[in-house]
Design a protein around this motif. Sequence first.
Motif, PDB file in Angstrom:
ATOM      1  N   ARG A   4       0.841  -1.202   0.000  1.00 56.08           N
ATOM      2  CA  ARG A   4       0.000   0.000   0.000  1.00 56.08           C
ATOM      3  C   ARG A   4       0.877   1.254   0.000  1.00 56.08           C
ATOM      4  NH1 ARG A   4      -5.114   1.715   0.925  1.00 56.08           N
ATOM      5  NH2 ARG A   4      -5.400   3.593   2.189  1.00 56.08           N
ATOM      6  N   LEU A   5       0.515   2.198  -0.859  1.00 58.30           N
ATOM      7  CA  LEU A   5       1.203   3.481  -0.952  1.00 58.30           C
ATOM      8  C   LEU A   5       0.214   4.593  -0.628  1.00 58.30           C
ATOM      9  CD1 LEU A   5       3.562   5.371  -1.858  1.00 58.30           C
ATOM     10  CD2 LEU A   5       2.639   5.174  -4.188  1.00 58.30           C
ATOM     11  N   ALA A   6       0.583   5.450   0.314  1.00 56.47           N
ATOM     12  CA  ALA A   6      -0.217   6.632   0.619  1.00 56.47           C
ATOM     13  C   ALA A   6       0.524   7.859   0.114  1.00 56.47           C
ATOM     14  CB  ALA A   6      -0.445   6.745   2.126  1.00 56.47           C
ATOM     15  N   VAL A   7      -0.148   8.689  -0.648  1.00 54.93           N
ATOM     16  CA  VAL A   7       0.418   9.949  -1.126  1.00 54.93           C
ATOM     17  C   VAL A   7      -0.283  11.082  -0.398  1.00 54.93           C
ATOM     18  CG1 VAL A   7       0.806  11.452  -3.115  1.00 54.93           C
ATOM     19  CG2 VAL A   7       0.947   8.957  -3.379  1.00 54.93           C
ATOM     20  N   VAL A   8       0.469  11.865   0.340  1.00 57.63           N
ATOM     21  CA  VAL A   8      -0.088  12.972   1.111  1.00 57.63           C
ATOM     22  C   VAL A   8       0.443  14.275   0.525  1.00 57.63           C
ATOM     23  CG1 VAL A   8      -0.236  14.086   3.376  1.00 57.63           C
ATOM     24  CG2 VAL A   8      -0.276  11.581   3.198  1.00 57.63           C
ATOM     25  N   ILE A   9      -0.463  15.109   0.051  1.00 56.67           N
ATOM     26  CA  ILE A   9      -0.113  16.409  -0.518  1.00 56.67           C
ATOM     27  C   ILE A   9      -0.689  17.478   0.396  1.00 56.67           C
ATOM     28  CG2 ILE A   9      -0.266  17.927  -2.523  1.00 56.67           C
ATOM     29  CD1 ILE A   9      -0.892  15.407  -4.214  1.00 56.67           C
ATOM     30  N   VAL A  10       0.178  18.288   0.983  1.00 59.19           N
ATOM     31  CA  VAL A  10      -0.270  19.389   1.829  1.00 59.19           C
ATOM     32  C   VAL A  10      -0.432  20.619   0.943  1.00 59.19           C
ATOM     33  CG1 VAL A  10       0.293  20.893   3.770  1.00 59.19           C
ATOM     34  CG2 VAL A  10       0.837  18.445   3.876  1.00 59.19           C
ATOM     35  N   ASN A  11      -1.654  21.151   0.915  1.00 64.84           N
ATOM     36  CA  ASN A  11      -1.966  22.242  -0.004  1.00 64.84           C
ATOM     37  C   ASN A  11      -2.291  23.525   0.742  1.00 64.84           C
ATOM     38  OD1 ASN A  11      -2.744  23.392  -2.653  1.00 64.84           O
ATOM     39  ND2 ASN A  11      -4.785  23.439  -1.733  1.00 64.84           N
ATOM     40  N   TYR A  12      -1.764  24.626   0.214  1.00 60.23           N
ATOM     41  CA  TYR A  12      -2.170  25.939   0.703  1.00 60.23           C
ATOM     42  C   TYR A  12      -2.164  26.911  -0.465  1.00 60.23           C
ATOM     43  CZ  TYR A  12      -2.431  30.314   3.254  1.00 60.23           C
ATOM     44  OH  TYR A  12      -2.827  31.553   3.700  1.00 60.23           O
ATOM     45  N   PRO A  30       2.485   3.456  -9.410  1.00 55.46           N
ATOM     46  CA  PRO A  30       3.208   2.203  -9.663  1.00 55.46           C
ATOM     47  C   PRO A  30       2.275   0.999  -9.789  1.00 55.46           C
ATOM     48  CG  PRO A  30       3.432   2.860  -7.374  1.00 55.46           C
ATOM     49  CD  PRO A  30       2.734   3.994  -8.056  1.00 55.46           C
ATOM     50  N   ALA A  31       2.522   0.176 -10.762  1.00 53.41           N
ATOM     51  CA  ALA A  31       1.715  -1.022 -10.978  1.00 53.41           C
ATOM     52  C   ALA A  31       1.823  -1.949  -9.769  1.00 53.41           C
ATOM     53  CB  ALA A  31       2.168  -1.743 -12.238  1.00 53.41           C
ATOM     54  N   GLY A  32       0.710  -2.559  -9.398  1.00 49.35           N
ATOM     55  CA  GLY A  32       0.711  -3.530  -8.310  1.00 49.35           C
ATOM     56  C   GLY A  32       0.571  -2.934  -6.926  1.00 49.35           C
ATOM     57  N   ASP A 101       8.124   4.369  -9.229  1.00 49.06           N
ATOM     58  CA  ASP A 101       8.684   3.013  -9.284  1.00 49.06           C
ATOM     59  C   ASP A 101      10.140   3.010  -8.827  1.00 49.06           C
ATOM     60  OD1 ASP A 101       6.539   1.291 -10.898  1.00 49.06           O
ATOM     61  OD2 ASP A 101       6.659   3.264 -11.825  1.00 49.06           O
ATOM     62  N   ARG A 102      10.905   4.003  -9.297  1.00 47.35           N
ATOM     63  CA  ARG A 102      12.320   4.092  -8.926  1.00 47.35           C
ATOM     64  C   ARG A 102      12.480   4.296  -7.422  1.00 47.35           C
ATOM     65  NH1 ARG A 102      16.098   2.131 -12.450  1.00 47.35           N
ATOM     66  NH2 ARG A 102      15.960   3.104 -14.508  1.00 47.35           N
ATOM     67  N   LEU A 103      11.704   5.206  -6.862  1.00 47.24           N
ATOM     68  CA  LEU A 103      11.811   5.482  -5.432  1.00 47.24           C
ATOM     69  C   LEU A 103      11.437   4.258  -4.601  1.00 47.24           C
ATOM     70  CD1 LEU A 103      10.235   9.071  -5.350  1.00 47.24           C
ATOM     71  CD2 LEU A 103      12.660   8.493  -5.077  1.00 47.24           C
TER      72      LEU A 103
END
Length: 295
Positions: A4-12, A30-32, A101-103
Amino acid sequence: MAPRLAVVIVNYNAGNLLAACVRSVLAAWPAGFDGEVLVVDNASTDGSGEQAAAEYGQVRLVRLEANLGFGAAGNYGLKRAPADFALLLNPDTEVRLGALDRLLDTLAGHPEAALVGPRLVYPDGRLQHSAFKFPGLVQVAVDLFPDLLGRLYDSPLNGRYPAELYRQPRPFRADFVLGACLLGRYGALAEVGFFDEAFFMYCEEVDLAFRLRRAGWEVLCEPRAVVVHHGGAATGRVRAEAFRWLWESRLKLFDRYYPPHFRAAVRLLLHLAARRGSKTGPGPEVWAELLRGLG
């Protein structure tokens, strides 16, 4: 079960940049991997969070009632999106295809690493340093006297790693990587308590790296992962406030991790810069407020 990947974007108040950021993340997903994109909106007034959520149904928008700062808002998102890996992303970034994917491959291949950052580039493709050594007095002086010491900006004396490291096809170790884009091992971040919310804005990633390193973790930069960073777009409209936030955070960091003689030298440099009037610094009222905080 898929990782599982969580992407958190803090916006202002990032405007159209936020939607472009979300679009790039979804295109590079990323696939999978299962997961979600969580936009934590720091009480923006420009409708950018709502616009991104309406345009992309995969986005979960969390709107805060007040601007909590980057670290607190990042933690708010991280704690509501537990995962194997967590990507912290500024809204003024765009992820190039293959970067995630690289990261992820780099973290998977280096179990000693808790954090990895990409190679950041400006919109025109020029290198933007994304990996740094912990701050020293030369870095402080270059920031305060850019008209005198600007020639040292890209120098190792200013905490930069050699540009050739970003051209090599392998990750390299760094003291810390810029918070504009960070991929972390969620368990390691939780182990040290995520970001320290005492930092309203700036230096959160430096403090985090100090604590991770003390806990035995490494920090890497992966040059093969490329992310465009528009750089300062979200804070450019509040330049004087951003300057004050930056130095308040730096002084907090120095008080926490640096010896007394270093802190005394920093305060002397700040007084000299205020008296001289840096050509790229704020107005006298901002200097006065900052110096009052020094006691």
